[in-house]
Design a protein around this motif. Structure first.
Motif, PDB file in Angstrom:
ATOM      1  N   HIS A 390       0.806  -1.221  -0.026  1.00 12.74           N
ATOM      2  CA  HIS A 390       0.132  -0.120   0.080  1.00 12.74           C
ATOM      3  C   HIS A 390       0.534   1.228  -0.059  1.00 12.74           C
ATOM      4  O   HIS A 390       0.642   2.353  -0.825  1.00 12.74           O
ATOM      5  N   HIS A 394       1.640   4.473  -2.861  1.00 18.31           N
ATOM      6  CA  HIS A 394       1.692   5.842  -2.696  1.00 18.31           C
ATOM      7  C   HIS A 394       3.070   6.422  -3.188  1.00 18.31           C
ATOM      8  O   HIS A 394       3.180   7.622  -3.822  1.00 18.31           O
ATOM      9  N   GLU A 417      -5.756   7.479  -3.028  1.00 19.20           N
ATOM     10  CA  GLU A 417      -5.592   6.261  -2.449  1.00 19.20           C
ATOM     11  C   GLU A 417      -5.677   5.426  -3.941  1.00 19.20           C
ATOM     12  O   GLU A 417      -5.505   3.995  -3.823  1.00 19.20           O
TER      13      GLU A 417
HETATM   14 ZN   LIG Z   1      -3.009   5.190   1.886  1.00 20.65          ZN
END
Ligand SMILES: [Zn+2]
Length: 604
Positions: A390, A394, A417
């Motif tokens: 995750h 980013h 996101e």
């Molecule tokens: Zn995030």
């Protein structure tokens, strides 16, 4: 137990304890002195811009572009200094010199920022006729969206004296009510058995595997919410009326329009999201029916929803975990995998848990002329593997968007996101594929589904509650405590059907949620961001490798356009409910896999 690495490979690999970032290059290895040097230069350059004060409207496009480049340069300097101070502090928040540097940096950055505030104000004050040809000129391409977005509130601004009165009165009006609400809720204490605890802790006991503990904790929370309920309802009513009059004064169509403008999300795209999610309320209902069977119950009650159904104690070495995540990214795009590898090999990640380190995980974009960093608190659990994927998502988004420069590198909240959830979903698929044991598969799927339901469905049910109370206040006047409870229960029952019993005690649980009070309309943004990423992932599933270049293009565009314009880069229409339905199909497939795993594990 197929998820542990072969011992040979883990032995030669680094352990997470050795994975520390190198942030010195942000300040040319000069440490705190380097931070001050950067801020000195920013302050000097900001002083030099004072000659523009009162003259923004006189600038031709060339001079305006010059000014914006200089402004960008100043924010790079401040961003670099702030990034170093913030990241240095994050790895040891208990060290006083780090706290002091961080505070000094913030103060100096704020001072420089307020010296330059006149640029924003004068820009916002210019007429549309004056601004249109400037914005059309490619000399301002590097900051076009930023400049246009800065003017998006213009149609809703009132005259200056009115704005000043509203701002002054808000301190003793809406802000004061919101503060009263948070003071009231922060002192709520819950009694469970013979123990007294803060509300947060009472709520966290709802995850207990023991149903008696869950039921008692829920009863304790309900009892704790009863005193002051009328007062909190009055505060909520007052803020609902305050928002109604402000929206009327500012000519917003509907209670959510101003929030959508904040998020740069069109009303149409938010409607499409809500319509798609409400149309798939069968997903949480099926999950909760399965969960009841797993827990050996005929039907869940509201207090059973957080109970954990399956645990797995799989342990992941850092080496195995990082290879798994890189493989997952490589299966999608070798280019992304190569950038992700730089994070791991070139010390852009700080992984281990240490005393004093900031909890949780984050990615710091830093500035376009540098590279991003990722902070983790690695505990070698499966959840950590997905967190690594995750946060790297980013990081990749930030890295690819560096070319946009300081004004357009970051995306609005609703798109933030996209790459992280996408990367997490690819990695989740990898993890699932290498997990053969049905009980482990069930644990993996259950954790993911609970996350999807909390982020997508629950937030939309809360949005439906907000929609109902704002509408009711505008059309029928003040709401009673009973009416709040009725609308809250209706929104929950709409989502849960008969899969979960909504107990009478639960009807007051709207009354501690801070978002409803402090940031009306905010909750849908969680669902928007998550489902947008899943729906983009669905496009990849359907279109295969031909999708990849347009996706990389989307990431490299950063925040240079509105979410809807950026959606067009990958050929999707955010105002079409069909787009959002695509992401829900992914959750549906996870649910089907969980049903199968539960059968295979002999749990049904
Ligand atoms: Zn995030």
């Amino acid at each position: 137990m197929t998820t542990t690495a072969s011992p040979a490979r883990d032995d030669q690999d680094r352990t997470a304890a050795e994975v520390a970032w190198d942030i010195g290059s942000l300040v040319d290895g000069k440490g705190a002195a380097g931070v001050d040097e950067l801020l000195d230069e920013a302050a000097t350059r900001a002083d030099a811009l004072a000659s523009y004060r009162g003259r923004l409207g006189e600038l031709d496009v060339g001079r305006l572009a010059e000014l914006m480049h200089e402004l960008g340069h100043i924010s790079e300097l401040i961003g670099r200094a702030g990034s170093y101070a913030g990241l240095w502090f994050a790895v040891d928040t208990s060290d006083p010199p780090r706290g002091a540097l961080m505070a000094r940096t913030e103060e100096r950055a704020t001072a420089i920022g307020s010296e330059l505030l006149f640029i924003d104000l004068e820009w916002a004050a210019l007429s549309d006729e004056h601004v249109a040809p400037l914005l059309a000129d490619d000399a301002l391409g590097f900051c076009r969206h930023h400049l246009a977005a800065a003017r998006r509130y213009r149609p809703h601004l009132l005259t200056e004296p009115v704005e000043r009165v509203l701002a002054d009165k808000a301190v003793t009006g809406s802000s004061a009510w919101a503060r009263l609400f948070s003071e009231l809720t922060s002192t709520i204490e819950v009694e469970v058995g013979s123990e007294t605890m803060p509300l947060e802790e009472g709520l966290s006991r709802l995850a207990s595997p023991d149903r008696d503990v869950r039921e008692q904790s829920a009863a304790g929370v309900t009892a704790a919410l009863a005193p002051g309920l009328r007062t909190r309802a009055f505060v909520f009513n007052t803020l609902l009326a305050d928002k109604a009059s402000e929206d009327r004064l500012r000519h917003y169509d509907g209670w959510l329009a101003s929030r959508n403008l904040d998020n740069e999300a069109s009303d149409e795209s938010v409607d499409a999201l809500v319509q798609a999610v409400v149309g798939r309320y069968d997903i949480p209902q099926r999950w909760y029916r399965l969960k009841a069977q797993l827990l050996g119950l005929d039907q869940l009650a509201d207090f059973d929803r957080m109970a954990s159904v399956a645990k797995s104690e799989d342990v992941f070495g850092w080496g195995h975990a990082s290879e798994l995540v890189l493989d997952a990214y490589r299966s999608f795009s070798p280019e992304l995998a190569d950038i992700a590898r730089k994070f791991i090999d070139e010390h852009w990640i700080d992984a281990p848990m240490r005393p004093g380190k900031r909890p949780g995980a984050f990615c710091a974009y830093t500035v376009p002329s540098h590279h991003p960093y990722v902070l983790l608190n690695w505990t070698a659990r499966r959840r950590d593997v997905l967190t690594l994927a995750h946060e790297l998502g980013h990081g990749l988004h930030a890295y690819l968007a560096r070319g946009q420069g300081v004004f357009h590198q970051s995306t609005p909240l609703t798109l933030a996101e996209t790459a992280s959830v996408f990367g997490e979903t690819v990695t989740f698929g990898r993890l699932l594929a290498e997990t053969e044991d049905p009980a482990d598969r069930l644990a993996l799927l259950a954790e993911s589904l609970e996350g999807q339901i909390a982020t997508v469905f629950r937030q939309i049910a809360m949005n439906r509650f907000e929609d109902a109370v704002h509408t009711d206040r505008r059309e029928r006047g003040e709401l009673s405590v009973e009416r709040f409870g009725e609308l809250w229960a209706d929104a929950q029952v709409e989502m849960l059907g008969d899969s979960v019993e909504v107990t009478p005690g639960y009807r007051t649980w709207w009354s501690y949620v801070p978002h409803f009070i402090a940031t009306p309309g905010y909750v849908y943004a969680y669902a928007y961001g998550q489902l947008l990423a899943l729906s983009v992932y669905r496009e990849y599933e359907e279109r295969g490798t031909e999708f990849v270049p347009s996706y990389l293009e989307l990431l490299s565009r950063g925040g240079s356009a509105s979410p809807e314009e950026l959606g067009q880069v990958v050929g999707v229409d955010l105002a079409d409910p069909g787009f959002w339905v695509g992401g829900l199909a992914i959750v549906d497939a996870q649910l089907a896999a969980a049903e199968q795993a539960a059968k295979d594990a002999g749990r049904l």
